[in-house]
Design a protein around this motif. Structure first.
Motif, PDB file in Angstrom:
ATOM      1  N   LEU A  39       0.484  -0.034 -12.866  1.00 43.03           N
ATOM      2  CA  LEU A  39      -0.204   1.249 -12.716  1.00 43.03           C
ATOM      3  C   LEU A  39       0.384   2.318 -13.637  1.00 43.03           C
ATOM      4  O   LEU A  39      -0.337   3.102 -14.245  1.00 43.03           O
ATOM      5  CB  LEU A  39      -0.128   1.717 -11.262  1.00 43.03           C
ATOM      6  CG  LEU A  39      -0.974   0.947 -10.246  1.00 43.03           C
ATOM      7  CD1 LEU A  39      -0.746   1.494  -8.856  1.00 43.03           C
ATOM      8  CD2 LEU A  39      -2.449   1.004 -10.608  1.00 43.03           C
TER       9      LEU A  39
ATOM     10  N   VAL B   3      -7.685  -1.778 -10.006  1.00 44.08           N
ATOM     11  CA  VAL B   3      -6.634  -1.223 -10.865  1.00 44.08           C
ATOM     12  C   VAL B   3      -7.236  -0.203 -11.830  1.00 44.08           C
ATOM     13  O   VAL B   3      -6.665   0.874 -12.062  1.00 44.08           O
ATOM     14  CB  VAL B   3      -5.919  -2.342 -11.646  1.00 44.08           C
ATOM     15  CG1 VAL B   3      -4.933  -1.754 -12.641  1.00 44.08           C
ATOM     16  CG2 VAL B   3      -5.201  -3.272 -10.696  1.00 44.08           C
TER      17      VAL B   3
ATOM     18  N   TYR C 264      -5.322   8.411 -11.604  1.00 44.06           N
ATOM     19  CA  TYR C 264      -4.003   8.901 -12.003  1.00 44.06           C
ATOM     20  C   TYR C 264      -4.102   9.861 -13.180  1.00 44.06           C
ATOM     21  O   TYR C 264      -3.508  10.940 -13.188  1.00 44.06           O
ATOM     22  CB  TYR C 264      -3.094   7.727 -12.398  1.00 44.06           C
ATOM     23  CG  TYR C 264      -2.449   7.006 -11.247  1.00 44.06           C
ATOM     24  CD1 TYR C 264      -2.793   7.279  -9.941  1.00 44.06           C
ATOM     25  CD2 TYR C 264      -1.485   6.033 -11.480  1.00 44.06           C
ATOM     26  CE1 TYR C 264      -2.205   6.607  -8.888  1.00 44.06           C
ATOM     27  CE2 TYR C 264      -0.888   5.353 -10.430  1.00 44.06           C
ATOM     28  CZ  TYR C 264      -1.259   5.640  -9.135  1.00 44.06           C
ATOM     29  OH  TYR C 264      -0.680   4.987  -8.091  1.00 44.06           O
TER      30      TYR C 264
ATOM     31  N   VAL D   1       1.384   2.619  -3.497  1.00 39.46           N
ATOM     32  CA  VAL D   1       0.166   3.198  -4.075  1.00 39.46           C
ATOM     33  C   VAL D   1      -0.076   4.602  -3.511  1.00 39.46           C
ATOM     34  O   VAL D   1      -0.378   5.548  -4.244  1.00 39.46           O
ATOM     35  CB  VAL D   1      -1.045   2.293  -3.795  1.00 39.46           C
ATOM     36  CG1 VAL D   1      -2.328   2.948  -4.293  1.00 39.46           C
ATOM     37  CG2 VAL D   1      -0.860   0.935  -4.465  1.00 39.46           C
TER      38      VAL D   1
ATOM     39  N   THR E 208       2.558   7.098  -4.962  1.00 38.92           N
ATOM     40  CA  THR E 208       2.305   7.498  -6.346  1.00 38.92           C
ATOM     41  C   THR E 208       1.070   8.384  -6.463  1.00 38.92           C
ATOM     42  O   THR E 208       1.022   9.294  -7.305  1.00 38.92           O
ATOM     43  CB  THR E 208       2.147   6.266  -7.255  1.00 38.92           C
ATOM     44  OG1 THR E 208       1.169   5.381  -6.696  1.00 38.92           O
ATOM     45  CG2 THR E 208       3.465   5.536  -7.407  1.00 38.92           C
TER      46      THR E 208
ATOM     47  N   LEU F  36      -7.901   3.075  -9.983  1.00 44.69           N
ATOM     48  CA  LEU F  36      -6.655   3.805  -9.737  1.00 44.69           C
ATOM     49  C   LEU F  36      -6.135   4.446 -11.019  1.00 44.69           C
ATOM     50  O   LEU F  36      -5.655   5.589 -11.018  1.00 44.69           O
ATOM     51  CB  LEU F  36      -5.602   2.860  -9.160  1.00 44.69           C
ATOM     52  CG  LEU F  36      -5.764   2.474  -7.688  1.00 44.69           C
ATOM     53  CD1 LEU F  36      -4.774   1.377  -7.324  1.00 44.69           C
ATOM     54  CD2 LEU F  36      -5.564   3.676  -6.784  1.00 44.69           C
TER      55      LEU F  36
ATOM     56  N   ALA G   7       3.400  -1.431  -9.358  1.00 42.54           N
ATOM     57  CA  ALA G   7       3.764  -0.083  -9.795  1.00 42.54           C
ATOM     58  C   ALA G   7       3.957  -0.055 -11.308  1.00 42.54           C
ATOM     59  O   ALA G   7       3.554   0.896 -11.993  1.00 42.54           O
ATOM     60  CB  ALA G   7       5.051   0.357  -9.103  1.00 42.54           C
TER      61      ALA G   7
ATOM     62  N   ALA H 265       0.820  -1.214   0.000  1.00 41.80           N
ATOM     63  CA  ALA H 265       0.000   0.000   0.000  1.00 41.80           C
ATOM     64  C   ALA H 265       0.852   1.261   0.000  1.00 41.80           C
ATOM     65  O   ALA H 265       0.418   2.309  -0.505  1.00 41.80           O
ATOM     66  CB  ALA H 265      -0.920   0.001   1.219  1.00 41.80           C
TER      67      ALA H 265
END
Length: 549
Positions: free
Chosen positions: A367, A180, A187, A31, A34, A183, A364, A28
Motif C-alpha cells: 500500500l 488494493v 490514500y 489498513v 493507515t 485503497l 502495508a 484489517a
C-alpha cells in the motif's frame, strides 16, 4: 518442525479456519490505522506544495525512513525472498543490485536534483530546454515507469491476500487487486505527499521489525549457525551444492548469462531514474537534508537486504520448493509461508498470528509503495502536462490539484487491469523491468541535463522517447509477456527478444540517442541557462523560483 503440506498452502483456509477472525482482524487493523493517518495528513494538505512535496518540511531522517519504506517494496520482501528460496545464490543477486543502486543515486543524482527542481523530474529538464515538449516527454515517461512498478505491487497484493484468505479462484484474486487499487486511490487523493510519507515511515518501521522477528526465529531453529542454515537449504532444495553457487538460474545458457548482465545493469542504474524515488528529494528543506536522507536510506535498506539472505534460505531450508511453487509459481509467498512455519505450522495459534502479522506488514509495504508510485505519476501529469503544457502555466492551484486527483483515479484503473494479468509473475522480476525502463528513459536525460552543456531539447526527446519505446517494446516481445514458463499471457508465443530484461539493449540506446540527438540538433544549446543550472545544482540558490522563468 511441522511438515510442509497442503494445509500450509491454505494457511488461512481449512487448516486454520478457527483462527480466521484473528487473522482478518490483525490484517484489517493496519489498513484502518493507515487510513486514519491519511485522513489526518489530508487535513493539512492545502496547497500544491503540500500535495506534491509535503511542503518540504520533513527532516533527513524522516525522509530517509520514508525512502526506505518506498524502496523496500513487495519486490524486496516477497519477490527476493521467493527468488532466493527457489534459486539460491542467483536469487540473492537481486538484493545486491538493489542496494548498490543507491550509490549511483547518492553520488550523481540526490543533491543536484534537489537543488535544481521543485516538484518533478520535468522541472529540472525544462530549466534549460523548451518546456512544453520536454515536460510532455518527462510526464509520459514518469507515468509509464510508475505503471510498470505498480504491476509488481498489484501482483504481490493478489498472491498475498489470496494466501491469507485461502482464495484460489482467479476471480477472487482479481477482486483483491481491485481492492488494493481502490485503497491506493483513496490514500493519494486524500493524503497527498504528507499522508503518503507518514504511511511509508510507519510501514518501514513495521517491515524492519517484522523481518527481524522472522530472521531471529529462523536462526533460532538452526542455533544461530548460518552455515547450518545454508547447508539445510542446499540439501532441501534438491539442487545440492549448486544451490549455493552462481548459475542455477542465470548460468544455464548463453542467453541466461546475458539476461543476468542485463538485469544487473538495470538494477544498478534504475534507482536513480525512478520517479517515485526522485520526488522524495523535494520533501526536505535543503540539499544537505536530501543527502542525509539517502545516507539513512542506505543504512536501513542495507540492513534489510542482509536479512533477506536468512528469509530466502530459511524458506528453502524449512519448505520444499514444490510447496513454495504450488502456493505461487514464482515464489512470491515464500516469506509468509515461512512465517507460518516458524510460528508453529499450519493449524497453530502461533503460526496464524505470525502469518497475519507478516502478511499485514507485507500488505502495508504494498500500500505504501503503490501510494508513492501513484503520487509520482499523478503529480507529473498535473504539474508537467496539465499545468505547464495544456494550461501553459496559467492553471490555478485548485485546478492543478483537481487534475492530480483525476490522474490518480485513471492510473489506479489502469494498474488494476494490468495487475490482474501479472498476478503469477515474480514481483522482483517485474520491478526489475521498471528499473530497466527508468534507466533507459529517465537516467540518461537527467545526467546529460545536469552535467553536459551541449545537451539540447532534441537530445532530451530522443533520449526519453527512444529509451522508453525501446524498453517497452522489448518487454512486450520478451518471454515475460509470452512464450515463457510463467508468462503474462498463457498459451501464446509472439516473443522474439530472448532476454527477460531489456536493460542490456535499451539503456545504452537511451544514452546513445541523447548524445546523437544533441549532436544532430540545429538548436544551439543555451549555455547561459546551463551555467545557471550548474550553479543551482551545486548550491541550491534560487531553487524556489527555479521553474518560474
Amino acid at each position: 518442525m511441522s511438515t510442509p503440506a497442503a494445509p500450509l498452502l491454505l494457511a488461512a483456509g481449512d487448516a486454520t479456519t478457527e483462527h480466521r477472525p484473528l487473522i482478518i482482524g490483525l490484517f484489517a487493523a493496519f489498513v484502518i490505522a493507515t487510513l486514519a493517518i491519511t485522513v489526518w495528513a489530508g487535513r493539512q494538505t492545502r496547497s500544491t506544495a503540500d500535495f506534491y512535496a509535503g511542503g518540504g518540511q520533513f527532516t533527513g531522517f524522516q525522509n530517509g525512513l520514508a525512502i526506505s519504506g518506498d524502496y523496500m517494496s513487495a519486490a524486496s520482501f516477497l519477490g527476493i525472498s521467493g527468488a532466493i528460496a527457489l534459486f539460491g545464490y542467483d536469487g540473492f543477486l537481486y538484493s545486491i543490485g538493489f542496494l548498490v543502486a543507491w550509490l549511483v543515486a547518492l553520488l550523481l543524482v540526490a543533491e543536484p536534483l534537489r537543488n535544481s527542481g521543485r516538484f518533478t523530474m520535468g522541472d529540472v529538464l525544462a530549466y534549460r530546454m523548451r518546456q512544453r515538449p520536454v515536460r510532455t516527454a518527462a510526464g509520459t515517461s514518469t507515468i509509464v515507469v510508475s505503471i510498470f512498478y505498480l504491476l509488481a505491487q498489484m501482483a504481490g497484493a493478489g498472491v498475498l491476500v489470496s494466501l491469507l484468505l485461502g482464495i484460489k479462484s482467479d476471480g477472487g484474486k482479481i477482486a483483491i487487486v481491485a481492492l488494493v487499487g481502490v485503497l491506493m486511490i483513496v490514500y493519494v487523493t486524500i493524503g497527498g505527499m504528507k499522508g503518503t510519507t507518514w504511511v511509508q515511515m510507519v510501514k518501514a518501521v513495521l517491515l524492519i521489525v517484522g523481518t527481524l522477528l522472522i530472521t531471529f526465529l529462523i536462526l533460532l531453529k538452526f542455533d544461530f549457525n548460518l552455515s547450518s542454515l545454508l547447508g539445510a537449504a542446499a540439501d532441501n532444495s534438491g539442487a545440492g551444492a549448486a544451490f549455493l553457487e552462481p548459475g542455477l538460474k542465470y548460468g544455464v545458457s548463453a542467453t541466461s548469462k546475458l539476461d543476468f548482465l542485463s538485469l544487473g545493469i538495470a538494477l544498478v542504474l534504475g534507482t536513480a531514474g525512478l520517479p517515485h524515488i526522485l520526488i522524495r528529494f523535494y520533501t526536505v528543506p535543503t540539499a544537505k537534508a536530501a543527502r542525509k536522507s539517502v545516507n539513512w536510506a542506505i543504512g536501513i535498506i542495507g540492513a534489510f537486504y542482509l536479512m533477506t539472505i536468512v528469509l530466502g534460505f530459511g524458506a528453502a531450508a524449512l519448505l520444499s520448493s514444490k510447496t513454495i511453487r504450488e502456493s505461487n509459481p514464482s515464489g512470491n509467498t515464500a516469506a509468509p509461508l515461512t512465517a507460518l512455519e516458524v510460528g508453529g505450522g499450519a493449524g497453530s495459534t502461533g503460526g496464524a498470528i505470525l502469518l497475519a502479522v507478516i502478511s499485514a506488514v507485507a500488505f502495508a509495504t504494498i500500500l505504501a509503495v503503490v501510494a508513492g508510485l501513484t503520487l509520482a505519476s499523478s503529480s507529473s501529469f498535473a504539474h508537467d502536462i496539465y499545468a505547464n503544457v495544456i494550461k501553459r502555466g496559467k492553471a490555478t492551484e485548485k485546478q492543478e490539484m483537481r487534475a492530480a486527483r483525476l490522474a490518480t483515479v485513471l492510473v489506479g484503473v489502469v494498474s488494476i487491469g494490468l495487475g490482474a494479468l501479472a498476478r503469477d509473475l515474480n514481483v522482483a522480476g517485474l520491478v526489475a523491468l521498471a528499473f530497466a525502463v527508468a534507466a533507459s528513459a529517465n537516467l540518461p536525460t537527467i545526467l546529460y541535463s545536469l552535467f553536459w552543456k551541449r545537451f539540447t531539447t532534441q537530445g532530451a526527446l530522443w533520449s526519453i522517447y527512444g529509451g522508453l519505446v525501446s524498453s517497452v517494446v522489448l518487454v512486450l516481445f520478451s518471454p515475460v509477456v509470452s512464450g515463457g514458463k510463467n508468462s503474462m499471457f498463457k498459451g501464446v508465443d509472439f516473443h522474439w527478444f530472448p532476454l527477460e530484461n531489456p536493460g542490456l539493449v535499451s539503456i545504452p540506446l537511451g544514452f546513445l540517442l541523447g548524445w546523437l540527438g544533441s549532436l544532430l540538433s540545429k538548436e544551439e544549446p543555451d549555455r547561459g541557462k546551463y551555467a545557471e543550472l550548474e550553479v543551482k545544482s551545486l548550491t541550491g540558490v534560487g531553487t524556489a523560483a527555479a521553474v518560474e522563468h
